[in-house]
Design a protein around this motif. Sequence first.
Motif, PDB file in Angstrom:
ATOM      1  N   ARG A 137     -19.160  52.789  65.897  1.00 54.06           N
ATOM      2  CA  ARG A 137     -18.789  54.186  66.166  1.00 54.06           C
ATOM      3  C   ARG A 137     -17.284  54.294  66.430  1.00 54.06           C
ATOM      4  O   ARG A 137     -16.608  55.215  65.933  1.00 54.06           O
ATOM      5  N   LEU A 138     -16.722  53.353  67.189  1.00 56.52           N
ATOM      6  CA  LEU A 138     -15.288  53.390  67.492  1.00 56.52           C
ATOM      7  C   LEU A 138     -14.461  53.177  66.215  1.00 56.52           C
ATOM      8  O   LEU A 138     -13.461  53.861  65.994  1.00 56.52           O
ATOM      9  N   ILE A 139     -14.891  52.223  65.396  1.00 54.11           N
ATOM     10  CA  ILE A 139     -14.165  51.972  64.135  1.00 54.11           C
ATOM     11  C   ILE A 139     -14.174  53.233  63.285  1.00 54.11           C
ATOM     12  O   ILE A 139     -13.153  53.650  62.738  1.00 54.11           O
ATOM     13  N   ASP A 140     -15.350  53.855  63.204  1.00 51.14           N
ATOM     14  CA  ASP A 140     -15.465  55.069  62.405  1.00 51.14           C
ATOM     15  C   ASP A 140     -14.535  56.165  62.925  1.00 51.14           C
ATOM     16  O   ASP A 140     -13.857  56.840  62.149  1.00 51.14           O
ATOM     17  N   ALA A 141     -14.474  56.308  64.254  1.00 45.22           N
ATOM     18  CA  ALA A 141     -13.620  57.359  64.831  1.00 45.22           C
ATOM     19  C   ALA A 141     -12.143  57.064  64.572  1.00 45.22           C
ATOM     20  O   ALA A 141     -11.356  57.973  64.259  1.00 45.22           O
ATOM     21  N   MET A 142     -11.748  55.804  64.684  1.00 49.68           N
ATOM     22  CA  MET A 142     -10.342  55.468  64.445  1.00 49.68           C
ATOM     23  C   MET A 142      -9.984  55.654  62.973  1.00 49.68           C
ATOM     24  O   MET A 142      -8.916  56.161  62.642  1.00 49.68           O
ATOM     25  N   MET A 143     -10.907  55.257  62.085  1.00 50.73           N
ATOM     26  CA  MET A 143     -10.666  55.455  60.655  1.00 50.73           C
ATOM     27  C   MET A 143     -10.605  56.950  60.311  1.00 50.73           C
ATOM     28  O   MET A 143      -9.806  57.372  59.481  1.00 50.73           O
ATOM     29  N   SER A 144     -11.453  57.744  60.971  1.00 54.68           N
ATOM     30  CA  SER A 144     -11.433  59.189  60.700  1.00 54.68           C
ATOM     31  C   SER A 144     -10.099  59.808  61.090  1.00 54.68           C
ATOM     32  O   SER A 144      -9.611  60.716  60.422  1.00 54.68           O
ATOM     33  N   THR A 145      -9.527  59.318  62.188  1.00 55.51           N
ATOM     34  CA  THR A 145      -8.207  59.815  62.572  1.00 55.51           C
ATOM     35  C   THR A 145      -7.207  59.545  61.458  1.00 55.51           C
ATOM     36  O   THR A 145      -6.455  60.440  61.046  1.00 55.51           O
ATOM     37  N   ALA A 146      -7.205  58.328  60.956  1.00 54.80           N
ATOM     38  CA  ALA A 146      -6.242  57.966  59.915  1.00 54.80           C
ATOM     39  C   ALA A 146      -6.523  58.713  58.612  1.00 54.80           C
ATOM     40  O   ALA A 146      -5.597  59.244  57.983  1.00 54.80           O
ATOM     41  N   SER A 191       8.264  54.870  52.472  1.00 53.43           N
ATOM     42  CA  SER A 191       9.142  55.872  53.072  1.00 53.43           C
ATOM     43  C   SER A 191      10.011  55.203  54.127  1.00 53.43           C
ATOM     44  O   SER A 191       9.497  54.672  55.108  1.00 53.43           O
ATOM     45  N   PRO A 192      11.342  55.244  53.938  1.00 58.71           N
ATOM     46  CA  PRO A 192      12.238  54.594  54.903  1.00 58.71           C
ATOM     47  C   PRO A 192      12.567  55.492  56.099  1.00 58.71           C
ATOM     48  O   PRO A 192      13.356  55.103  56.950  1.00 58.71           O
ATOM     49  N   THR A 193      11.954  56.661  56.198  1.00 57.91           N
ATOM     50  CA  THR A 193      12.396  57.683  57.161  1.00 57.91           C
ATOM     51  C   THR A 193      11.938  57.418  58.601  1.00 57.91           C
ATOM     52  O   THR A 193      10.950  56.733  58.845  1.00 57.91           O
ATOM     53  N   ALA A 194      12.685  58.017  59.537  1.00 59.02           N
ATOM     54  CA  ALA A 194      12.266  58.010  60.938  1.00 59.02           C
ATOM     55  C   ALA A 194      10.954  58.768  61.095  1.00 59.02           C
ATOM     56  O   ALA A 194      10.142  58.454  61.974  1.00 59.02           O
ATOM     57  N   GLU A 195      10.750  59.771  60.248  1.00 60.79           N
ATOM     58  CA  GLU A 195       9.484  60.513  60.286  1.00 60.79           C
ATOM     59  C   GLU A 195       8.311  59.577  60.021  1.00 60.79           C
ATOM     60  O   GLU A 195       7.235  59.732  60.605  1.00 60.79           O
ATOM     61  N   ALA A 196       8.497  58.617  59.120  1.00 60.34           N
ATOM     62  CA  ALA A 196       7.429  57.649  58.829  1.00 60.34           C
ATOM     63  C   ALA A 196       7.181  56.750  60.044  1.00 60.34           C
ATOM     64  O   ALA A 196       6.030  56.521  60.437  1.00 60.34           O
ATOM     65  N   ASP A 197       8.284  56.256  60.657  1.00 57.75           N
ATOM     66  CA  ASP A 197       8.124  55.451  61.879  1.00 57.75           C
ATOM     67  C   ASP A 197       7.332  56.226  62.933  1.00 57.75           C
ATOM     68  O   ASP A 197       6.412  55.697  63.562  1.00 57.75           O
ATOM     69  N   ALA A 198       7.711  57.496  63.104  1.00 57.59           N
ATOM     70  CA  ALA A 198       7.063  58.306  64.142  1.00 57.59           C
ATOM     71  C   ALA A 198       5.613  58.604  63.784  1.00 57.59           C
ATOM     72  O   ALA A 198       4.732  58.563  64.648  1.00 57.59           O
ATOM     73  N   GLU A 199       5.354  58.887  62.489  1.00 52.73           N
ATOM     74  CA  GLU A 199       3.973  59.212  62.099  1.00 52.73           C
ATOM     75  C   GLU A 199       3.032  58.060  62.408  1.00 52.73           C
ATOM     76  O   GLU A 199       1.938  58.258  62.940  1.00 52.73           O
ATOM     77  N   ILE A 200       3.470  56.845  62.071  1.00 57.00           N
ATOM     78  CA  ILE A 200       2.611  55.682  62.311  1.00 57.00           C
ATOM     79  C   ILE A 200       2.313  55.536  63.813  1.00 57.00           C
ATOM     80  O   ILE A 200       1.168  55.288  64.218  1.00 57.00           O
ATOM     81  N   ILE A 201       3.324  55.704  64.632  1.00 56.76           N
ATOM     82  CA  ILE A 201       3.113  55.607  66.082  1.00 56.76           C
ATOM     83  C   ILE A 201       2.164  56.700  66.563  1.00 56.76           C
ATOM     84  O   ILE A 201       1.227  56.447  67.328  1.00 56.76           O
ATOM     85  N   LEU A 202       2.376  57.909  66.072  1.00 60.06           N
ATOM     86  CA  LEU A 202       1.559  59.040  66.536  1.00 60.06           C
ATOM     87  C   LEU A 202       0.110  58.934  66.059  1.00 60.06           C
ATOM     88  O   LEU A 202      -0.820  59.275  66.799  1.00 60.06           O
ATOM     89  N   VAL A 203      -0.091  58.437  64.836  1.00 61.19           N
ATOM     90  CA  VAL A 203      -1.476  58.273  64.351  1.00 61.19           C
ATOM     91  C   VAL A 203      -2.181  57.177  65.154  1.00 61.19           C
ATOM     92  O   VAL A 203      -3.359  57.305  65.505  1.00 61.19           O
ATOM     93  N   ALA A 204      -1.454  56.114  65.474  1.00 65.83           N
ATOM     94  CA  ALA A 204      -2.057  55.034  66.281  1.00 65.83           C
ATOM     95  C   ALA A 204      -2.488  55.578  67.649  1.00 65.83           C
ATOM     96  O   ALA A 204      -3.587  55.289  68.124  1.00 65.83           O
ATOM     97  N   ILE A 205      -1.619  56.368  68.262  1.00 66.01           N
ATOM     98  CA  ILE A 205      -1.948  56.946  69.579  1.00 66.01           C
ATOM     99  C   ILE A 205      -3.142  57.896  69.457  1.00 66.01           C
ATOM    100  O   ILE A 205      -4.064  57.866  70.275  1.00 66.01           O
ATOM    101  N   GLU A 206      -3.138  58.707  68.389  1.00 65.55           N
ATOM    102  CA  GLU A 206      -4.243  59.649  68.192  1.00 65.55           C
ATOM    103  C   GLU A 206      -5.557  58.903  67.968  1.00 65.55           C
ATOM    104  O   GLU A 206      -6.609  59.327  68.450  1.00 65.55           O
ATOM    105  N   ALA A 207      -5.498  57.770  67.258  1.00 66.50           N
ATOM    106  CA  ALA A 207      -6.702  56.972  67.013  1.00 66.50           C
ATOM    107  C   ALA A 207      -7.247  56.404  68.332  1.00 66.50           C
ATOM    108  O   ALA A 207      -8.453  56.398  68.572  1.00 66.50           O
ATOM    109  N   LEU A 208      -6.339  55.962  69.193  1.00 66.42           N
ATOM    110  CA  LEU A 208      -6.774  55.451  70.503  1.00 66.42           C
ATOM    111  C   LEU A 208      -7.382  56.571  71.332  1.00 66.42           C
ATOM    112  O   LEU A 208      -8.418  56.404  71.979  1.00 66.42           O
ATOM    113  N   ARG A 209      -6.749  57.733  71.309  1.00 62.56           N
ATOM    114  CA  ARG A 209      -7.303  58.880  72.044  1.00 62.56           C
ATOM    115  C   ARG A 209      -8.668  59.271  71.517  1.00 62.56           C
ATOM    116  O   ARG A 209      -9.553  59.663  72.286  1.00 62.56           O
ATOM    117  N   ALA A 210      -8.827  59.171  70.175  1.00 62.18           N
ATOM    118  CA  ALA A 210     -10.085  59.603  69.552  1.00 62.18           C
ATOM    119  C   ALA A 210     -11.274  58.803  70.071  1.00 62.18           C
ATOM    120  O   ALA A 210     -12.403  59.288  70.051  1.00 62.18           O
TER     121      ALA A 210
END
Lengths: 386, 386
Positions: B32-41, B141-160
């Motif tokens: 269930r946790l794997i599914d929720a984290m994958m759904s976030t991504a 994508s070499p952008t700071a937006e990409a760096d930030a997106e990865i961090i934010l998705v990881a945090i959202e997955a943990l919250r999920a």
Amino acid sequence: MTDDPVLDPALTALLPAGFRDILAPNAANEARLIDAMMSTATGHGYLRVKPPLIEFETSLLQGPGAATAERVFRLMDPISQRMMGLRADMTAQAARIATTRLKNAPRPVRLCYAGEVLRTTANQLNPEREVVQVGAELIGSPTAEADAEIILVAIEALRAVGVERISLDLMVPTLVPSVLAKLGLPAKPLSALRQAIDRKDVAAVEEIAGDGAAVLVGLLEAAGPRTEAMQALSRLDLPGDAREALDRLTEVVELVTAVEPDLSITLDPAENRGFEYHTGIAFSLFARGVRAEMGRGGRYRPNHDPEGTATGFTLYLERVLQALPDPKKPQTVFVPHGTPRDQAAALRRDGRITVAGLTPADDAEAEARRMGCTFILRDGQVAALN
Amino acid sequence: MTDDPVLDPALTALLPAGFRDILAPNAANEARLIDAMMSTATGHGYLRVKPPLIEFETSLLQGPGAATAERVFRLMDPISQRMMGLRADMTAQAARIATTRLKNAPRPVRLCYAGEVLRTTANQLNPEREVVQVGAELIGSPTAEADAEIILVAIEALRAVGVERISLDLMVPTLVPSVLAKLGLPAKPLSALRQAIDRKDVAAVEEIAGDGAAVLVGLLEAAGPRTEAMQALSRLDLPGDAREALDRLTEVVELVTAVEPDLSITLDPAENRGFEYHTGIAFSLFARGVRAEMGRGGRYRPNHDPEGTATGFTLYLERVLQALPDPKKPQTVFVPHGTPRDQAAALRRDGRITVAGLTPADDAEAEARRMGCTFILRDGQVAALN
């Protein structure tokens, strides 16, 4: 995402034969199917377990695992210096869990599981060396109700993922051996007779079997749709334990048809191949349009418990997928760079998939199309891209 | 289901060190946790992929996979006679998919995945040899937006999955090397200086670094909560590429805090260990109450694409579980033998778990209790067992 690895030999060569990358949307689809099949089993009280990918070789090849011995990848354990194996089948693992870790749990124990299994060799019929096995085991109940429950849960799991027009093939792998045991033939003609039965060679059976010919040919010729097969079997003069096995078959057919009156059921009472470790009713499940079986199962003696009895099923995810339409690529909403984050978050909460633009784009619609999106978020509204 | 394998040495000995059976209710909870984290991504447009457990060794150890070389189980492929390995990390696999099978897909490519990874050796900090890795990669994508997106998705997955009080530790593993490169030190003092920095030994750094001492000590001493750390870093006289790396750090902190204003962020600008293959911003994620990191990630150069750039995260399921309460055992309804099947089916459709009685019982309630059920189906009604 349309790169097809099968069509590109240079890419296929990246991986060893029989191993592959599963791409989108297939990987998510597989996860969804596994989840649905597991939910069916857990709904019937089967407890989901997850044994490890690697065990000691001795443990992996016990009981129902013995059949996999030739296909197991072996590894030396640098810690214990003992031989380990990569599982080629999870049935023995679940049975091991039931009879060791859960030895004090009330009987029957119901377990289910899903995971990758690996094989050293591939062949034309089974080109994959890594496949997903989905299964359930009902351990500790010798009843016909248990046989029927396992068959019915397997069918329900297939239905839960959309498999239609399922048919059930029932076997009694102990039937022929118990008839043969009564004949008292020497080793050589006995072996020839076994082969003749496996080939379904009626003439050869009549020639070798002597007194047993009528019963053995009767078993061979009874194979077919359940009503006719049951009638043909009822006329045979069977030894006591074979008769008991047939009575059990009748009981299981009745229990299954009570729930699934329209299920296509065939009997194959002389079939034995591939079910050598089974000790009672065994079965294969098919779907119209897919030649290979979707799954199989039956009654066996669990490892670590020589007095015990269990029945279970295995479904092969790769075969199940063959019976289903290809999954659709999900539709995505492009979110241009600079869009307030909460707008995209609201879309995701509604189940939409958003794809963020990471750099400003002069033409946001063109960028959305380039990224393969079918919608764009514009002024807080989702608009379709034509 | 309360048998605790950890407490029973006889049962633990069934499996090699570092491998274990996951029982109920943990196995279903993990799924269930794997599914929720994958759904976030996948909600953020990451395409789920599933690379194989086994690859050719050469492929597995390329690019970001090189760091795992010492921990990879090796196997001889009986088909190709080439060496294969069991994956110890999936990052390199996802990067390989992006740069080979999906080489023609529009950039950036977003991929996510979840699966078992295996290691030959275990240690006290990481006693498991089979763990679940959950990850996502943003490639191209070499952008700071990409760096930030990865961090934010990881945090959202943990919250999920319910992880609370998450903190983020940001690192710039290229910073120290680019300062050191300017110093022009001979090999021996350079090596001593690197070790002093890793030990955070300010006195030794001052002694060895000469002209570079002020900046290097400044980087060491800047470690801490983001606001103070950023101020301390802004005062340092850094070489051009180090300054650019710090500007990127500032940008990423701003993008992350715009979405997560209350997130606890610390900077560790001189940290490098364990991030040797990273080429830009790297990070670790922690949860209050769990000492080890929940996950980590950062920017790297994907294999098969020396010109490319990617950023990604890995979450360790075993660590995530440590931050969450134990799952509850689900409640089950006992269905006595002979109960009409459609009554139990209706309960399952309502999300109930049913456990069928396979034989008639004189005392159905006693049988229900023996089977560990908390409810019983009686006269078509669900009744609680006291």
